[in-house]
Structure formats: C-alpha cells, structure tokens
Design an enzyme around this catalytic site. Structure first.
Site, mmCIF file in Angstrom:
data_model
loop_
_atom_site.group_PDB
_atom_site.id
_atom_site.type_symbol
_atom_site.label_atom_id
_atom_site.label_comp_id
_atom_site.label_asym_id
_atom_site.label_seq_id
_atom_site.Cartn_x
_atom_site.Cartn_y
_atom_site.Cartn_z
ATOM 1 N N LYS A 1 0.892 -1.176 0.230
ATOM 2 C CA LYS A 1 -0.154 0.203 -0.091
ATOM 3 C C LYS A 1 0.912 1.192 0.033
ATOM 4 C CE LYS A 1 -4.505 -0.620 2.018
ATOM 5 N NZ LYS A 1 -5.470 -0.532 3.141
ATOM 6 N N THR B 1 -11.284 -1.808 12.838
ATOM 7 C CA THR B 1 -11.876 -2.657 14.323
ATOM 8 C C THR B 1 -13.110 -3.365 13.707
ATOM 9 O OG1 THR B 1 -13.134 -0.415 14.504
ATOM 10 C CG2 THR B 1 -11.208 -0.728 15.841
ATOM 11 N N THR C 1 -13.327 3.597 15.080
ATOM 12 C CA THR C 1 -14.459 3.316 15.902
ATOM 13 C C THR C 1 -14.198 2.366 16.995
ATOM 14 O OG1 THR C 1 -15.796 3.784 13.949
ATOM 15 C CG2 THR C 1 -16.725 2.593 15.859
ATOM 16 N N GLU D 1 -18.232 6.696 2.943
ATOM 17 C CA GLU D 1 -17.482 6.135 1.749
ATOM 18 C C GLU D 1 -18.265 6.753 0.323
ATOM 19 O OE1 GLU D 1 -16.427 2.324 1.620
ATOM 20 O OE2 GLU D 1 -15.635 2.246 3.710
ATOM 21 N N LYS E 1 -20.484 8.007 18.357
ATOM 22 C CA LYS E 1 -20.298 7.218 16.915
ATOM 23 C C LYS E 1 -21.044 6.131 16.921
ATOM 24 C CE LYS E 1 -18.473 5.783 13.128
ATOM 25 N NZ LYS E 1 -18.840 6.614 12.175
ATOM 26 N N LEU F 1 -33.527 7.707 4.043
ATOM 27 C CA LEU F 1 -35.095 6.899 4.046
ATOM 28 C C LEU F 1 -35.004 6.381 2.762
ATOM 29 C CD1 LEU F 1 -37.235 9.612 5.675
ATOM 30 C CD2 LEU F 1 -36.552 7.329 6.596
ATOM 31 N N CYS G 1 -19.311 -0.392 7.993
ATOM 32 C CA CYS G 1 -19.547 0.294 9.268
ATOM 33 C C CYS G 1 -21.056 -0.119 10.052
ATOM 34 C CB CYS G 1 -19.619 1.933 9.165
ATOM 35 S SG CYS G 1 -17.763 2.410 8.783
ATOM 36 N N LYS H 1 -22.637 0.209 -1.799
ATOM 37 C CA LYS H 1 -23.282 1.487 -2.071
ATOM 38 C C LYS H 1 -22.496 1.997 -3.342
ATOM 39 C CE LYS H 1 -21.409 4.699 1.016
ATOM 40 N NZ LYS H 1 -21.715 5.940 1.921
HETATM 41 N N1 LIG Z 1 -14.522 3.042 6.149
HETATM 42 C C1 LIG Z 1 -15.618 4.089 6.604
HETATM 43 O O1 LIG Z 1 -16.507 4.589 5.898
HETATM 44 C C2 LIG Z 1 -15.734 4.410 8.190
HETATM 45 C C3 LIG Z 1 -16.227 5.647 8.393
HETATM 46 C C4 LIG Z 1 -15.929 5.909 9.875
HETATM 47 C C5 LIG Z 1 -15.243 5.193 10.651
HETATM 48 N N2 LIG Z 1 -14.668 4.159 10.422
HETATM 49 C C6 LIG Z 1 -13.935 3.365 11.102
HETATM 50 O O2 LIG Z 1 -12.592 3.769 11.047
HETATM 51 C C7 LIG Z 1 -11.780 2.575 11.435
HETATM 52 C C8 LIG Z 1 -10.906 2.275 10.056
HETATM 53 O O3 LIG Z 1 -11.673 1.907 9.137
HETATM 54 P P1 LIG Z 1 -11.191 1.698 7.578
HETATM 55 O O4 LIG Z 1 -12.625 1.500 6.627
HETATM 56 O O5 LIG Z 1 -10.254 2.861 7.307
HETATM 57 O O6 LIG Z 1 -10.265 0.408 7.558
HETATM 58 P P2 LIG Z 1 -9.217 -0.284 6.479
HETATM 59 O O7 LIG Z 1 -9.190 -1.743 6.729
HETATM 60 O O8 LIG Z 1 -9.699 0.451 5.184
HETATM 61 O O9 LIG Z 1 -7.961 0.433 6.754
HETATM 62 C C9 LIG Z 1 -7.171 0.055 8.009
HETATM 63 C C10 LIG Z 1 -5.851 0.214 7.715
HETATM 64 O O10 LIG Z 1 -4.782 0.047 8.717
HETATM 65 C C11 LIG Z 1 -3.696 -0.555 8.556
HETATM 66 N N3 LIG Z 1 -2.955 -1.062 9.708
HETATM 67 C C12 LIG Z 1 -3.406 -2.034 10.569
HETATM 68 N N4 LIG Z 1 -2.675 -2.241 11.584
HETATM 69 C C13 LIG Z 1 -1.701 -1.324 11.528
HETATM 70 C C14 LIG Z 1 -0.683 -1.242 12.340
HETATM 71 N N5 LIG Z 1 -0.133 -1.805 13.244
HETATM 72 N N6 LIG Z 1 0.282 0.034 11.729
HETATM 73 C C15 LIG Z 1 -0.119 0.581 10.384
HETATM 74 N N7 LIG Z 1 -1.167 0.405 9.807
HETATM 75 C C16 LIG Z 1 -1.974 -0.648 10.066
HETATM 76 C C17 LIG Z 1 -4.105 -1.645 7.431
HETATM 77 O O11 LIG Z 1 -3.011 -2.090 6.736
HETATM 78 C C18 LIG Z 1 -5.076 -0.782 6.645
HETATM 79 O O12 LIG Z 1 -4.492 -0.262 5.619
HETATM 80 C C19 LIG Z 1 -12.299 1.673 11.753
HETATM 81 O O13 LIG Z 1 -12.621 1.864 13.189
HETATM 82 C C20 LIG Z 1 -13.911 1.838 11.200
HETATM 83 O O14 LIG Z 1 -14.866 1.378 11.872
HETATM 84 C C21 LIG Z 1 -14.762 3.792 8.907
#
Ligand SMILES: NC(=O)c1ccc[n+]([C@@H]2O[C@H](COP(=O)([O-])OP(=O)(O)OC[C@H]3O[C@@H](n4cnc5c(N)ncnc54)[C@H](O)[C@@H]3O)[C@@H](O)[C@H]2O)c1
Length: 455
Positions: free
Chosen positions: A35, A86, A122, A155, A207, A253, A263, A324
C-alpha cells in the site's frame, strides 16, 4: 502542526490527506508495504472520488508523506491518530481491537513528551481509557494524553464529509489534548463547524449511537416498504412525505435490500455487545440487526419469485456488488448474501460493478464478471439492480430487452419508474411500490402472476 496517521485505509488515507489540505504536516503510516509503495508511486489503493487529486496536491506541497517506519514518523509530532480497522470479532460480534492494541504497543515505544494519541477508529466505550492505562504501564516516564475523535465520513463522499462535516466530536481529559485537537480542526471554524468537546466515553458512544440510529432509519423505511406493498401504497412518496418533516429529514430513508458496508453491520452489533456488558437492553437496535439480516434473505426469495418460482438452471445478471455506489468497498454488502444464495438455488450469476469487481472476485467465487451491464445481461433470464450506480440509471431498455432471454428486471434500489418499465415491456418489480402491468402483459405473462401473488 505535525501529525502522524497510523493506517492508510478508507479513513486514515482520507483523513490524512484532508488534514494536509488544512495545512497540517502529515506523515501517514501503514504496515502494508504494498500500500505504501503504491501511495508513494502516486497510486491510490482505494476508489474514493476526488481523493487522488488531494493526495497528489499535498504530496507535491510536501505536506503529505507515506512510510512504513513508525519510529521515524513519530518524531516531533503533536498528535498520532490511530485509524486502523476494528472489524467484527468472529463469533461474538464484539469490536475486534487486535489491530488497535498492536498499533498502540508499537506507538508506545516511540512516543515523545507531549504527543497526544487520538483514536479515529470506531472503538467501544472504555477503549481510550484502556489505551491510557497501557501507555502508563509501558511509558511510566511520560504523561501520555489519549483523545477520542470518531470519524463520520461516508465512503463515496468522504472528502466532502471530512472537509465540511456536520460536527466534529472530540473526547478529551487533559488540557494538552484539547489544545492540540482544537488547533488541528481550527480551519473548520471558518465554516462554523460545531466542535463538540466531551468526555472520552461520550465521544466513543456518540459514534455508535449515530451509526445505529441511521441503521434504524434505513430499517424503518424498509419495513414501511413491505407494508406499502401489502396495502397498495407507494414507499417513494411515503419517504418524501415522512422525510419532508424537518424533525425527521430525508436522508437514510431509501428503501433497499438491507444495509451493509464496513460500518453499520459491525457497529450495530458491537453496540449490542457494549450494552450487554453494561446490562442495558437495547431492544430497538436488537430488532434492527435481526430485521436487516432477515431482509437480505427475503430479497433472494423475492428475486426467485420474480423469476417464476425457481432459480434452477437460470442465469441471473446482477448489476452492482458494492454496498453502495461510488466505492469499491464490498465489506458486508448485501451482495455477499444474495449472490451466493442465488447460486445455491441453482442460478448462474453474471455480474458487473464499475469499481467493485476486483474486491468482488475475491469474495464471490463462481460469478462470471462482465465488462459492462449489457454484457452481464447477455442471455440472462432476469436482471437484478443491487447497487444504484449512476451508470445503471439510464440503461438502454430496448437493448437490454433484446439481450435478456426474458424481460424481467428486479430493481432493489427503486431507480426506475414502474410505469416506464411496464411501457417498455418489462416484468418489473421494485421495493414498496405497486406492481403495474399492461393489460397485454397480464394476459400473456404467467411469471408476472407468480410475482404479484408473492408480493
Ligand atoms: N470506512 C468507513 O467508511 C469508516 C467511516 C467512519 C469510521 N470508520 C472506522 O475507521 C476505522 C478504519 O476503517 P477503514 O475502513 O479505514 O479500515 P481499512 O481496513 O480500510 O484500513 C485500515 C488500515 O490500517 C492498516 N493497519 C492495521 N494495523 C496497522 C498497524 N499496526 N500499523 C499501521 N497500519 C496498520 C491496514 O493495513 C489498513 O490499511 C474503523 O474503526 C472503522 O470502523 C470507517
């Protein structure tokens, strides 16, 4: 200001790039070497409209850098944000904090005096406090302040959501954390964004409450759609009438095949586990989770009924597999339940998705992936709209009809008008709207009778 962002997924990459856009110096870290190499080469590993431009601009301006080396990245930063995944823990639905605590342990040894640790991931109530205890244990030489700053971006419109949020929520205890976060978000004062400072626990819970409330709204309109079908009402008009009430609002809605995504499913379930541990029943959220699970399976029955009662030996074209439009994210998408169930019922599935086919191919074995919607419809017995991508909204209906073996369209996102589809000669079913049929069709189309009875 200088910050580090640990995790360059959907949230970490968008937040990092947008903070850089605010003028903050950002170093983004990921332990996925591939990445980071892509990002350094200017390739964005996810599909998010507008993200490539912002990343490129801020790399060029020297405000955004990428690394796998946490040690060097944390030197001299005011704050380190944790934005790792998470996901739902397999088996029990608790939020899996493995990545978060692994990242925290790595961070601990590199922390410097005054660096604030901020959770953007989260996380369940109490997690920031657990992190605080961990840092106290691992770094007795420092007084580490932990803050909670949950992210609300969606997203598909993540950049706009981040740059113009409805509000920013910050949970803090110490003055240093408050000051640092206040400075980082200062550019939002210009557009008068409310910045809500509160306790760690309240921020963490806001959240989950937000996502669970939105999931409840979606589930509510889905159940209203079922009722509309039974009583001959139109859920599209109902949603307008309901949502125009400003106390309710029009967002979330839109009836459909059930909510999915990275999420809502995991956060509603995690909230139930948090509440169970606190011995507080959350009956509404329990129902939302159960109704939504059942709904995805009901969609399979609905498709099969629209096809005449059996899927055995049929070819079904599926348009859209992401949860979506405007994302390549397929996590917990309804397609992951619906497509395998159709295959298990004996159907061959041909699918097209503008951005989700690479991720889709890994999760949905046995699907024939096509170059566009028309190729997916070639020789199919029916077509199902599963995701409301714009490219599916204006299909050439004559061409579609000529390609399909039978002109059956099951629109699980209500992107077409029933009258228009009937006039075009389709046997058309959608969500929560009366089934219309031309007299001609009624006389000659037994499939449509099965469908009408089923609904
Ligand atoms: N995706 C969404 O729309 C969204 C919106 C709001 C909140 N969240 C929350 O945000 C958080 C992240 O979600 P996401 O969708 O971005 O996840 P994701 O899986 O797309 O990204 C997580 C990233 O963290 C990296 N990672 C994991 N362990 C690591 C470490 N020790 N050191 C460095 N990098 C590490 C992974 O390689 C990955 O690239 C979650 O808790 C999610 O619930 C997500």
């Amino acid at each position: 200001m200088r910050i580090a962002m640990v995790g360059t997924g959907y949230v970490g990459l968008v937040s990092g790039a947008c903070f850089a856009e605010f003028g903050v110096e950002v170093v983004a870290i990921d332990n996925d070497r591939g990445k980071i190499e892509s990002l350094r080469a200017g390739k964005i590993p996810i599909y998010e409209p507008g993200l490539d431009e912002i990343v490129e601009r801020n790399i060029s301006a020297g405000r955004l850098t990428f690394t796998t080396d946490l040690g060097s990245a944390l030197h001299g930063v005011d704050a380190v944000f944790i934005a790792v995944g998470t996901p739902s823990r397999r088996g029990d639905g608790h939020a899996d904090l493995t990545y978060l605590f692994a990242a925290a342990e790595e961070i601990a040894s590199k922390l410097e005096h005054g660096t604030v640790v901020v959770t953007k991931s989260t996380v369940p109530v109490g997690t920031c406090r657990r992190l605080q205890q961990l840092f106290t244990k691992l770094r007795p030489d420092l007084k580490v302040e932990v803050a909670s700053n949950p992210e609300f971006l969606r997203e598909g419109s993540a950049i706009e959501d981040f740059i113009r949020p409805d509000r920013v929520v910050v949970g803090v205890e110490g003055e240093r954390a408050r000051q640092v976060l206040d400075r980082i978000y200062r550019p939002l004062n210009l557009i008068q964004t409310p910045i809500l400072f509160t306790t760690l626990e309240t921020a963490e819970l806001i959240k989950y409450a937000t996502n669970s409330f939105l999931a409840t709204k979606v589930t509510f309109i889905n159940e209203m759609a079922d009722l509309c079908e039974r009583v001959g009402a139109d859920v599209q008009v109902l949603a307008k009438g309901l949502g125009s009430d400003r106390r309710i609002g029009t967002k979330f809605l839109h009836p459909g095949p059930g909510f999915g995504g990275s999420c809502f499913p995991k956060d509603t379930t995690a909230l139930l586990r948090i509440a169970e541990e606190a011995s507080v029943p959350l009956r509404i959220v329990e129902s939302v989770v159960a109704v939504n699970e059942g709904r995805k399976r009901n969609m399979v029955r609905r498709i099969i009924q629209a096809c005449g009662g059996s899927a055995r030996g049929l070819t079904i074209a599926v348009l859209g597999v992401t949860f979506k439009p405007n994302t390549d994210d397929i996590r917990d998408s309804p397609s992951l339940v619906i497509v395998p169930a159709l295959q298990a019922e004996g159907a061959d599935v041909r699918a097209f998705d503008p951005e989700g086919m690479e991720t889709g191919a890994a999760e949905l074995p046995g699907v024939t992936w096509c170059e566009d919607a028309y190729q997916a419809m070639e020789g199919a017995d029916a077509v199902v709209v599963l995701t409301e991508w714009n490219v599916f909204r204006a299909l050439d209906l004559e061409r579609a009809k000529a390609l399909l073996r039978r002109p059956i369209l099951i629109d699980l996102r209500n992107i077409y008008e029933p009258a228009e589809m009937v006039n075009a000669g389709f046997s058309y079913s959608s969500i929560g709207r009366p089934i219309l049929q031309s007299d001609h069709q009624r006389q000659r189309d037994p499939v449509a009778d099965v469908e009408r009875e089923a609904v």
